[in-house]
Design an enzyme around this catalytic site. Structure first.
Site, PDB file in Angstrom:
ATOM      1  CG  HIS A  60      39.067  34.545  42.362  1.00 40.90           C
ATOM      2  ND1 HIS A  60      39.394  35.312  43.449  1.00 40.90           N
ATOM      3  CD2 HIS A  60      39.431  35.253  41.278  1.00 40.90           C
ATOM      4  CE1 HIS A  60      39.928  36.449  43.032  1.00 40.90           C
ATOM      5  NE2 HIS A  60      39.952  36.442  41.715  1.00 40.90           N
ATOM      6  CD  GLU A  85      33.235  38.477  40.358  1.00 45.35           C
ATOM      7  OE1 GLU A  85      32.760  37.338  40.291  1.00 45.35           O
ATOM      8  OE2 GLU A  85      34.015  38.842  41.265  1.00 45.35           O
ATOM      9  CB  SER A 211      40.328  43.321  44.334  1.00 46.74           C
ATOM     10  OG  SER A 211      41.720  43.181  44.532  1.00 46.74           O
TER      11      SER A 211
END
Ligand code: HPA
Length: 272
Positions: A60, A85, A211
């Site tokens: 990312h 995360e 996600s």
């Protein structure tokens, strides 16, 4: 967290005055390249934007770019955060609501995902037609922020039918095969067990990833029109001999990135 999105928007508008994006674009793992193709681009590292959180995940780029693609003004998020995360929902809400405050009308999300069907192999692109939220979490938990949207709202056409149609038109134009299916979003960070993959398939999912769904929920709440495409980087656990890994995800995402770029570029052209 209206405050954070307002601060981020003010910062971005100062860095790039009078820029009104038509489309927001979120680029998933290993899919950063198209963000570098914007013309007349302003690139702002997340660490400089108030309230923007950097992803800790490899692959990312953690930068926001504003510019034009095929003559269409776009704001591009190169990198996203995930619940695994350890961040709370504020990070996700701030990203999406900033896109809304900047004036974007629509949001195109990309991600890397595992396929639940042998006939949607690694290397395919899959347009998301609907989702199942298995994250056990929801970014809108807490007091409703009326400035952005209502407490209760429908998700029937979360993936906008007109935008889906444009994606199909674009895929035909650039002769990139575009599968279609339901995306199941799980928390991660580990990949699934083979039993979980069988269960997800039975429950009606066609692909699985970690996600996108939180972002789609926040986007629909504030009235952004949404479309999403998965880059299929592997068959689900137990469906092939491959041992799943993030390195594998990034490797396969890179293989598909060119097709993804062609598709996005043709899709954006239809918005002109
Ligand atoms: N499962 C969950 N997330 C993923 C996968 C997978 O198989 N592949 C890429 N992201």
């Amino acid at each position: 967290m209206t405050e954070a999105a307002l601060k981020a928007t003010a910062f971005i508008q100062k860095a790039r005055p009078h820029f009104q994006p038509k489309l927001g674009l979120i680029l998933g793992s290993g899919l950063n390249e198209i963000g570098k193709r914007l013309t007349d681009a302003t690139i702002l590292p997340y660490q400089e934007i108030p309230g923007f959180t950097q992803s800790t995940v490899q692959g990312h780029a953690n930068a926001l770019s504003l510019g034009e693609l095929n003559g269409v003004p776009i704001v591009c998020l190169q990198g996203r955060v995930h619940y695994y995360e350890g961040f709370n929902s504020e990070a996700i809400k701030t990203y999406i609501r900033t896109l809304k405050l900047l004036g974007a009308e629509s949001l195109l999300l990309t991600n890397a995902a595992g396929s639940l069907h042998q006939d949607i192999p690694a290397g395919s692109l899959m347009m998301i037609t609907d989702h199942i939220n298995f994250q056990g979490h929801n970014p809108l938990i807490g007091p409703n922020e009326e400035d952005f949207g209502p407490r209760f709202f429908g998700m029937e056409d979360a993936y906008d039918p007109a935008l889906r149609n444009l994606l199909e038109v674009a895929s035909k134009k650039v002769t990139v095969h575009l599968a279609q299916g339901v995306y199941a979003s799980v928390l991660g960070p580990m990949f699934e067990t083979p039993a979980e993959i069988r269960a997800l398939r039975l429950l009606g999912a066609d692909a699985v990833g970690m996600s996108t769904v939180p972002e789609v929920i926040v986007a629909r709440h504030c009235g952004l029109r949404v479309a999403a495409v998965s880059a299929i980087t592997n068959l689900g656990a137990g469906m092939s001999q491959e041992i799943l890994s993030h390195e594998g995800t990034l490797y396969h995402a890179q293989q598909i990135a060119q097709d993804m770029e062609k598709l996005i570029s043709a899709f954006v052209e239809t918005l002109r």
